[in-house]
Design a protein around this motif. Structure first.
Motif, PDB file in Angstrom:
ATOM      1  N   ASP A 414       0.834  -1.214   0.000  1.00 34.55           N
ATOM      2  CA  ASP A 414       0.000   0.000   0.000  1.00 34.55           C
ATOM      3  C   ASP A 414       0.865   1.261   0.000  1.00 34.55           C
ATOM      4  O   ASP A 414       0.526   2.259  -0.622  1.00 34.55           O
ATOM      5  CB  ASP A 414      -0.909   0.015   1.240  1.00 34.55           C
ATOM      6  N   GLU A 417       2.097   1.786  -3.484  1.00 36.45           N
ATOM      7  CA  GLU A 417       0.997   2.269  -4.333  1.00 36.45           C
ATOM      8  C   GLU A 417       0.794   3.771  -4.114  1.00 36.45           C
ATOM      9  O   GLU A 417       0.571   4.533  -5.060  1.00 36.45           O
ATOM     10  CB  GLU A 417      -0.279   1.499  -3.994  1.00 36.45           C
ATOM     11  N   LYS A 421       1.028   6.886  -6.692  1.00 40.25           N
ATOM     12  CA  LYS A 421      -0.140   7.783  -6.802  1.00 40.25           C
ATOM     13  C   LYS A 421       0.269   9.254  -6.739  1.00 40.25           C
ATOM     14  O   LYS A 421      -0.300  10.095  -7.437  1.00 40.25           O
ATOM     15  CB  LYS A 421      -1.131   7.463  -5.677  1.00 40.25           C
ATOM     16  N   GLN A 439       4.610  -5.310  -7.764  1.00 39.37           N
ATOM     17  CA  GLN A 439       4.209  -3.903  -7.821  1.00 39.37           C
ATOM     18  C   GLN A 439       4.564  -3.230  -9.156  1.00 39.37           C
ATOM     19  O   GLN A 439       4.160  -2.101  -9.391  1.00 39.37           O
ATOM     20  CB  GLN A 439       4.857  -3.117  -6.674  1.00 39.37           C
ATOM     21  N   MET A 442       1.884  -1.565 -11.076  1.00 38.75           N
ATOM     22  CA  MET A 442       1.362  -0.285 -10.550  1.00 38.75           C
ATOM     23  C   MET A 442       1.998   0.876 -11.305  1.00 38.75           C
ATOM     24  O   MET A 442       1.395   1.920 -11.497  1.00 38.75           O
ATOM     25  CB  MET A 442       1.752  -0.113  -9.075  1.00 38.75           C
ATOM     26  N   LYS A 486      -1.743  -6.848  -4.613  1.00 34.08           N
ATOM     27  CA  LYS A 486      -1.442  -6.896  -3.174  1.00 34.08           C
ATOM     28  C   LYS A 486      -1.467  -8.331  -2.682  1.00 34.08           C
ATOM     29  O   LYS A 486      -2.301  -9.108  -3.114  1.00 34.08           O
ATOM     30  CB  LYS A 486      -2.507  -6.129  -2.392  1.00 34.08           C
TER      31      LYS A 486
END
Lengths: 495, 352
Positions: A414, A417, A421, A439, A442, A486
């Motif tokens: 997280d 991520e 973001k 990941q 992402m 995840k």
């Protein structure tokens, strides 16, 4: 090099472990072809011990010719090869392949030449990072990139990971500080990429090799740039009441036109743990701590230190201490350098993440991490390179408690991520390895992943160099996206 | 703003379908570089403008066709600069061309090259796909460093549409020192000064004169000038700008110009004709006729490589030859980005 690079034999004719070892022992000192379980054990992982695989066997060649022969044999039979330096990597980039060979470069540990006037050094790839600066010190020179593991990590591994460190903001990463590499290709060709000059003709393969995590070739030699040792360096340590204030002060320094040699930040968890461990005199009541090192000529450092102190006061610093001499500077840095071991006193285990964000989002990201901390029921401490936005959140957990490791991994995912973001990336200096391969989707789209895999194929058409690391296959990407990238772990709601 | 990237994608797809080759042209100021090629022009100069500029992050994102002058004006307003000092070959030089041709000015050994300062690129590959590599942060090791691989590839890997760069604060003061000095002494002198922890930011030798530039905090620059005791030159900034943009008399004329990128301490190759030494001896310019193979032998003896930078025969090879294994890798790399060899075929090497 065969432009086709087809394996000469099929998988059906692959030699077994004993047969392969016998072949290697024909040109490598038999004691350096390791096959027994007990001696293989230390090679089952790198610095990230949660990912372990026993290799088929380990070889420790002593010459480039031996490396070439190892590569030719492995290429011929389609056997995976994982290169390994000191094994200090933190993303399982040197984790072995169960059916493959670990090629240790531990014996490539000679400093071949230092040219003080040209300010460069030619090194075998197993030379330790710190050993370069120690050898160059006689000439008033040093090697810039200084990863925290510099006492042990090797220059070959630094190139493989494009390693950074405290001084990156001003002096750059490994990619900015190397002139050339000698590399053995997957099919055993010895090539030199780069030169004694500052650039070469053609595509910049040196850029591709740097940070390629051992997926494109085996690095046997590196020529690095050396820098003049600054006349003086001083560090300002400033405590702040909030992380937002400390974050704003980081931007403030840059706005002044000062590029610090190092600009590091810690949150309160880290400050308390580090002070208990090192007694460096950190202000334990502060919510955030900045360490700002300025180097250069005596005159310049004096000018910039005065500016930095004034600026930190303006941004609300609750305490300021500036090193008066090198001994005090070393003491202040001792805390930062021991931050990770210090965590061992307050938690049985910790999981170190490595994402990078634009500095403007420092406050927001740190605050969101504290919210996540409550959601996952795990503490998080932060020690990081504020100057270049490279975060190292340390997720504290107890591997002996059921589910905590899985929760730590989910928490880490997280965090990465969140980094993407806000415009950052999933790894700043530790690499993707096995750890962050989930990941990658992402940060990259399918066509981008496909292009990265095509780059890999240009160097390694059969995909036998460090397979399963760095870049996922498209099929894996789709699987990772399907599970929302995840690990599936229960979340804990705090009361 | 219309989606110019989409328009470029369409042009690329059309060319691909019709089997045309494309010559990527931004401002057209570096057409003299590389090999002559025969291809349809793909104009990317219209893909221009600053996308994002965060002075406190030291990061700038621009479209690849943005003129250097527009970028430098925006940076100057915040007292920042492109540290690699991109050469201006006329008013139309763009950032995309600067990166594709890997062009950096006199400060390069101390303030890094355009290649070094790249953080990320967006590009369209030969399949017409829009791809993004790197980003806007200084540390990013996810995936291969495709962004920096564009430096010197001369557009053979794709059409760059956006570039993110690290920028730096402008130094508070700049001072130029100059002294007459013989050629080989200048090489030793420049190397010795560059090994000192002083605010050196330029070192050049031309026509029997050594030029050193100091940049940084007032106190540091002034103290160093005093310690080194070399006369201060008037209008020093003009000299460095003319060196950067190749406007000095040395660069004029019809004779072929060769660029040697070599060990900074190497003896200068024994060739008759004028030399200019820049980058503290690491970049050396030579005007004169010569065979590529002979020049390559000189460059290799000096630890580096050579290119026929301007003039001469531009139908033969103009870049230092590649080791066969590296040539094979570059061919496959080209194919991986541009399977139909649409972009700038033969511009870098006849075989690429």
């Amino acid at each position: 090099m065969n432009t086709d690079s087809k394996p000469l034999n099929t998988a059906a004719s692959k030699p077994g472990k004993a047969e392969l070892a016998k072949m290697f022992r024909e040109f490598i000192d038999p004691q350096f072809v390791i096959t027994d379980e007990e001696t293989l054990k230390p090679y089952e992982c790198d610095g990230l011990s949660m990912y372990c695989v026993m290799p088929l066997l380990v070889v420790l060649p002593e010459t480039v010719e031996q490396v070439q022969q190892v590569m030719r044999l492995c290429h011929q039979f389609g056997i995976p090869v994982v290169a390994r330096g000191a094994g200090t990597g933190l993303s399982a980039g040197a984790m072995p392949d169960a059916g493959g060979v670990v090629l240790s470069l531990a014996k490539f540990n000679r400093i071949l030449h230092i040219d003080p006037l040209a300010r460069s050094a030619r090194l075998q790839s197993g030379v330790r990072n710190l050993a370069i600066s120690e050898a160059a010190a006689d000439y008033g020179l040093y090697y810039g990139p200084d990863p925290s593991s510099q006492i042990a990590c090797t220059i070959g591994g630094n190139v493989g990971e494009n390693s950074g460190g405290v001084h990156c903001l001003k002096y750059g990463l490994t990619t900015h500080n190397i002139l050339s590499v000698e590399m053995v290709t997957v099919d055993g060709e010895r090539v030199v990429i780069g030169s004694d000059g500052l650039d070469t003709c053609g595509m910049d393969l040196l850029a591709l090799i740097t940070g390629s995590e051992g997926l494109l070739g085996i690095i046997t030699e590196v020529q690095v740039k050396l820098l003049p040792t600054p006349e003086i360096a001083r560090v300002v340590m400033a405590g702040f009441g909030t992380v937002d204030e400390a974050g704003a002060a980081v931007g403030g320094i840059i706005a002044q036109g000062i590029i610090p040699a190092g600009l590091e930040m810690m949150d309160s968890h880290a400050i308390i743990a580090v002070e208990a461990f090192t007694g460096a005199g950190y202000p334990v009541e502060a919510a955030a701590l900045l360490l700002c090192e300025v180097d250069g000529t005596k005159e310049e450092v004096q000018e910039h230190i005065e500016k930095a102190e004034a600026l930190f006061r303006d941004f609300g610093a609750t305490s300021i201490r500036t090193s008066k001499d090198d001994a005090e500077r070393a003491l202040i840095w001792k805390g930062r350098k021991n931050a990770f071991p210090a965590m061992g006193r307050i938690s049985p285990d910790y999981y170190c993440m490595d994402g990078t964000i634009p500095r403007a989002h420092l406050g927001q990201v740190l605050n969101e991490m504290q919210d996540m901390s409550k959601r996952f029921g795990l503490r998080v401490a932060n020690v990081f390179h504020a100057g270049d936005g490279n975060l190292h959140p340390l997720i504290l957990f107890d591997a002996n408690k059921e589910g905590e490791l899985a929760r730590a991994e989910a928490f880490g995912s997280d965090i990465l991520e969140l980094c993407v973001k806000v415009g950052g990336c999933i790894t700043g200096e530790h690499g993707v390895g096995v750890e962050k391969i989930r990941q990658m989707p992402m940060q990259f789209t399918d066509p981008e992943i496909e292009q990265l895999n095509a780059v890999k194929s240009a160097f390694d058409p059969q995909g036998t160099l460090n397979p399963g690391k760095g870049v996922p296959t498209l099929r894996n990407c789709q699987e990772y996206r399907a599970i929302n990238a995840k690990p599936q772990a229960p979340e804990v709601q705090h009361a | 703003m219309p989606d110019i990237t989409k328009h470029l994608q369409q042009q690329i797809s059309e060319a691909r379908n019709q089997g045309h080759k494309l010559a990527i042209v931004g401002g057209g100021s570096k057409q003299f570089m590389g090999r002559k090629i025969n291809a349809e022009q793909l104009d990317v100069g219209g893909h221009s403008g600053i996308v994002d500029y965060q002075p406190l992050e030291l990061v700038l994102t621009v479209r690849a066709g943005t003129p250097l002058s527009e970028i430098e004006t925006a940076l100057a307003e915040k007292n920042q600069m492109l540290s690699f000092e991109p050469p201006y070959f006329g008013d139309r030089s763009t950032i995309g061309g600067t990166l594709a041709c890997n062009q950096s000015g006199p400060g390069r050994p101390w303030w890094n090259s355009v290649r070094d300062q790249v953080l990320g690129v967006n590009l369209i590959n030969g399949k017409g796909e829009r791809l993004r590599f790197g980003g806007q942060v200084m540390k990013n090791v996810a995936g291969y460093d495709v962004s920096r691989t564009q430096a010197g590839a001369m557009g053979t890997l794709g059409v760059m549409t956006e570039i993110s760069l690290k920028v730096l604060p402008r130094p508070a003061i700049t001072l130029t020192l100059s002294r007459e000095m013989e050629h080989s002494e200048a090489i030793r002198f420049m190397s010795a000064r560059a090994a000192e922890p002083k605010p050196l930011s330029g070192a050049c030798w031309l026509d029997g004169t050594l030029y050193l530039r100091l940049s940084g905090a007032h106190s540091a620059v002034e103290a160093t000038a005093k310690q080194w005791d070399i006369p201060v030159m008037a209008n020093g900034d003009t000299f460095w700008q003319q060196l950067r943009d190749q406007q000095l008399a040395f660069f004029a004329g019809e004779q072929p110009m060769w660029r040697f990128s070599i060990n900074s301490t190497a003896a200068t190759p024994s060739l008759k004709g004028p030399w200019l030494l820049d980058w503290a001896g690491s970049q050396r310019w030579y005007r004169g006729d010569g065979e590529m193979a002979t020049m390559e032998a000189h460059a290799e003896k000096a630890g580096g490589q050579v290119s026929l930078y301007r003039g001469g025969d531009r139908t033969g090879e103009v870049m230092h030859h590649q080791q066969p294994a590296l040539q094979a890798i570059q061919k496959r790399l080209k194919h991986s980005f541009d399977p139909d060899a649409l972009f700038n075929p033969g511009r870098l090497y006849s075989w690429l």
